[in-house]
Design a protein around this motif. Structure first.
Motif, PDB file in Angstrom:
ATOM      1  N   ARG A 151       0.888  -1.180   0.090  1.00 30.40           N
ATOM      2  CA  ARG A 151       0.004   0.058  -0.075  1.00 30.40           C
ATOM      3  C   ARG A 151       0.782   1.139   0.181  1.00 30.40           C
ATOM      4  N   SER A 152       0.844   1.640  -1.021  1.00 31.27           N
ATOM      5  CA  SER A 152       1.802   3.030  -1.159  1.00 31.27           C
ATOM      6  C   SER A 152       1.253   4.043  -0.272  1.00 31.27           C
ATOM      7  N   GLY A 153       0.075   4.066   0.345  1.00 32.18           N
ATOM      8  CA  GLY A 153      -0.124   5.089   1.515  1.00 32.18           C
ATOM      9  C   GLY A 153       0.013   4.727   2.887  1.00 32.18           C
ATOM     10  N   GLY A 154       0.654   3.507   2.989  1.00 31.03           N
ATOM     11  CA  GLY A 154       1.264   3.025   4.391  1.00 31.03           C
ATOM     12  C   GLY A 154       0.216   2.100   4.880  1.00 31.03           C
ATOM     13  N   ARG A 155       0.510   1.612   6.199  1.00 37.53           N
ATOM     14  CA  ARG A 155      -0.373   0.667   7.120  1.00 37.53           C
ATOM     15  C   ARG A 155      -1.548   1.290   7.573  1.00 37.53           C
TER      16      ARG A 155
END
Length: 82
Positions: free
Chosen positions: A12-16
């Motif tokens: 996920r490029s937006g993080g966890r």
């Protein structure tokens, strides 16, 4: 007939930490923007990861950098959750 839904990829490029309602957009040069209305949170990353050319090492590493920056920003904004 129903179209099978593929499970989301683990990357996920937006993080966890973003909620399922988060939306984002990625740019060719490594930029990204994510908005998470459920958490009243957004993160913007402006880069030129393709400098000096699209095959540069920084361009290859942007997949690691994007989620790391988003996670660090989220954890800084909401330290009480960690």
């Amino acid at each position: 007939t129903e179209v099978p839904v593929k499970p989301a990829a683990p990357y996920r490029s937006g993080g966890r930490h973003l909620s399922p309602s988060a939306v984002g957009h990625l740019g060719f040069t490594g930029t990204s923007v994510w908005v998470d209305p459920a958490n009243s949170f957004y993160v913007v990353l402006l880069t030129n990861a393709v400098h000096p050319d699209a095959g540069s090492e920084s361009g290859a590493r942007i997949r690691e950098v994007r989620p790391a920056v988003a996670d660090a920003a989220f954890e800084t904004c909401f330290p009480e959750r960690f």
